[in-house]
Design an enzyme around this catalytic site. Structure first.
Site, short mmCIF file in Angstrom:
data_model
loop_
_atom_site.label_atom_id
_atom_site.label_comp_id
_atom_site.label_asym_id
_atom_site.label_seq_id
_atom_site.Cartn_x
_atom_site.Cartn_y
_atom_site.Cartn_z
N ASP A 195 -15.49 2.48 -57.29
CA ASP A 195 -16.83 2.29 -57.88
C ASP A 195 -17.00 0.86 -58.37
OD1 ASP A 195 -17.02 5.06 -57.73
OD2 ASP A 195 -16.53 5.35 -59.85
N HIS A 213 -14.12 5.42 -60.93
CA HIS A 213 -13.12 5.47 -59.86
C HIS A 213 -12.83 4.03 -59.46
CE1 HIS A 213 -15.63 9.12 -59.23
NE2 HIS A 213 -14.54 9.71 -58.77
C1 XUL Z 1 -17.02 15.47 -58.02
C2 XUL Z 1 -16.71 15.00 -59.37
C3 XUL Z 1 -16.06 13.68 -59.48
C4 XUL Z 1 -15.04 13.60 -60.55
C5 XUL Z 1 -14.22 12.33 -60.54
O1 XUL Z 1 -17.61 16.71 -57.96
O2 XUL Z 1 -17.02 15.64 -60.34
O3 XUL Z 1 -17.03 12.72 -59.64
O4 XUL Z 1 -15.61 13.73 -61.80
O5 XUL Z 1 -13.61 12.10 -59.33
#
Ligand code: XUL
Ligand code: CO
Length: 435
Positions: A101, A98
């Site tokens: 992150d 993300h």
């Molecule tokens: C949350 C989840 C996230 C997604 C990306 O449950 O799985 O980490 O993979 O936003």
């Protein structure tokens, strides 16, 4: 026994007692016509591996992921160095992140985007040095307080605008780093109570943001897949991207099926009261299988525990579906999983990845055996044989209607439906898994 010597983790085979070795994952071994590493396309999740530090609802960090830097860009550079070193130790060739992150957030969108650009330049250099690739990027539109009521589905249009800006920057990162996917997980795209919610507008707005993302990406050379990651609940009581079937209907309604596929997460499947295999199957039969977030939940807990996958029944049946699909194309197998709060050492992180990678490697080997054994496929084939000729063939070919079928069925008596043989098939699965 748990003293790690700092060397690259290698395959030693199932009789090895070395915990810092692969027992099943042999990257170069060819299974079902491809190298294991090309079948499995393992990816590291940045958020869990590089950032998660054991905090839960009742207590703070048990692991230190600050890398000796109090704050700022320096810390994030150290994180990047650590991340690439960690992947190299395990022979992992892909990663996912993300925006938040990987780079510190600024006081506004402009500053945050600038930070992201600096870091992604650094990633580009590291990718070149190591050969590691970006599987997907995404924008975190659920942690900051402005996203408390959603991003695209927020009642506040300024929030929609900032969300759009974050998506733009995260797609730019995907393009710069050559990612083959861009992911949308709608963390807070849902509701807690319908008493305050205009569901129709919210879902239309979600489609508006996804359409803008598609248009922007395609106009700027992004050739990969856009992925939706279904999840039924948590953090909201009800998420709009509930499960694969719900998402397919959404994509069809808003004419997005051509560009969007599914990123299927095992623990999200079970929260939706489905098996992991079910969600992959639904994606396959609808032509939207994309990528996997590999993990597992705890069946006695009702939330997303993001544990490393170790259940061989699940990994085998998931890999069975993926082999039937013809393997990953743009997608891969991202470990959206974190070590338990008590597994708080560097060694635990390695051991967790080794466990997950070996579990999927064994799942791949067993899924291939299951297919080559042929008895499952033959059983299912035979079970539907009545659609191969006669009246069944005519139904499938659209040559019958209600009246003609009523006439055909009018005099049928004592229709016998064959046994489904569930217990036999479950025992057969055991035979293959444990032989
Ligand atoms: C949350 C989840 C996230 C997604 C990306 O449950 O799985 O980490 O993979 O936003
Ligand atoms: Co996920």
């Amino acid at each position: 026994m748990f003293d790690y010597n700092g060397k690259k983790i290698v395959f030693e085979g199932k009789d090895s007692k070395n915990p810092f070795a692969f027992h099943y994952y042999d990257p170069e071994r060819v299974v079902a016509g491809r190298k294991m590493k090309d079948h499995l396309k393992f990816a590291m999740s940045y958020w869990h591996t590089i950032n998660a530090s054991g905090t839960d609802m009742f207590g703070g960090d048990t692991a230190d992921k600050n890398f000796g830097e109090p704050y700022g860009m320096e810390r994030y550079m150290k994180k990047a160095d650590f991340a690439f070193d960690f992947m190299q130790k395990l022979g992992i060739e892909y990663y996912c992140f993300h925006d938040v992150d990987v780079a510190p957030e600024g006081k506004n969108l402009e500053e945050s985007v600038r930070n992201l650009e600096v870091i992604t330049d650094y990633f580009a250099k590291k990718q070149k040095e190591t050969g590691i690739k970006l599987l997907w990027s995404t924008a975190n539109m659920f942690s900051d307080k402005k996203f408390m009521a959603g991003a695209a589905t927020s009642p506040n249009a300024d929030v929609f605008a900032v969300a759009a800006g974050k998506v733009k920057a995260a797609i730019d990162a995907a393009i710069k780093l050559g990612a083959t996917n861009y992911v949308f997980w709608g963390g807070r795209e849902g509701y807690d109570t319908l008493l305050n919610t205009n569901m129709g507008l919210e879902v239309d707005n979600l489609a508006r943001l996804l359409t803008m993302a598609r248009d922007y990406g395609r106009a700027h050379g992004f050739k990969g897949d856009f992925l939706i990651e279904p999840k039924p609940k948590e953090p909201t009581k009800h998420q709009y991207d509930f499960d694969v079937a719900t998402c397919v209907n959404f994509l069809r309604k808003y004419d997005l099926l051509k560009d969007f596929r599914m990123n299927i997460e095992a623990n999200h499947a079970t929260l939706a009261m489905h098996t992991f295999q079910h969600e992959i199957r639904v994606a396959r039969i609808n032509g939207v299988f994309g990528s996997i977030d590999a993990n597992q939940g705890d069946m006695l807990l009702g939330w997303d525990t993001d544990q490393f996958p170790t259940n061989i029944y699940d990994t085998t049946l998931a890999m069975y579906e993926i082999l039937k699909e013809g393997g990953f194309k743009n997608g891969g197998l991202n470990f959206d999983a974190k070590t338990r709060r008590q597994s708080n050492t560097y060694e635990d992180m390695l051991l967790a990845y080794i466990a997950g990678m070996d579990s999927f490697a064994l799942g791949l080997i067993k899924a291939d055996e299951l297919i080559r054994d042929g008895r499952f496929d033959k059983f299912v084939e035979d079970r539907y044989a009545s659609y191969k000729d006669g009246i069944g063939k005519r139904i499938v070919e659209g040559k019958e209607n209600l009246e003609s079928l009523a006439a055909y069925g009018a005099k049928l008596e004592n229709i016998k439906v064959d046994s489904g043989r569930q217990e036999y098939l479950e025992a057969l699965l055991n035979d293959i898994l444990f032989r």
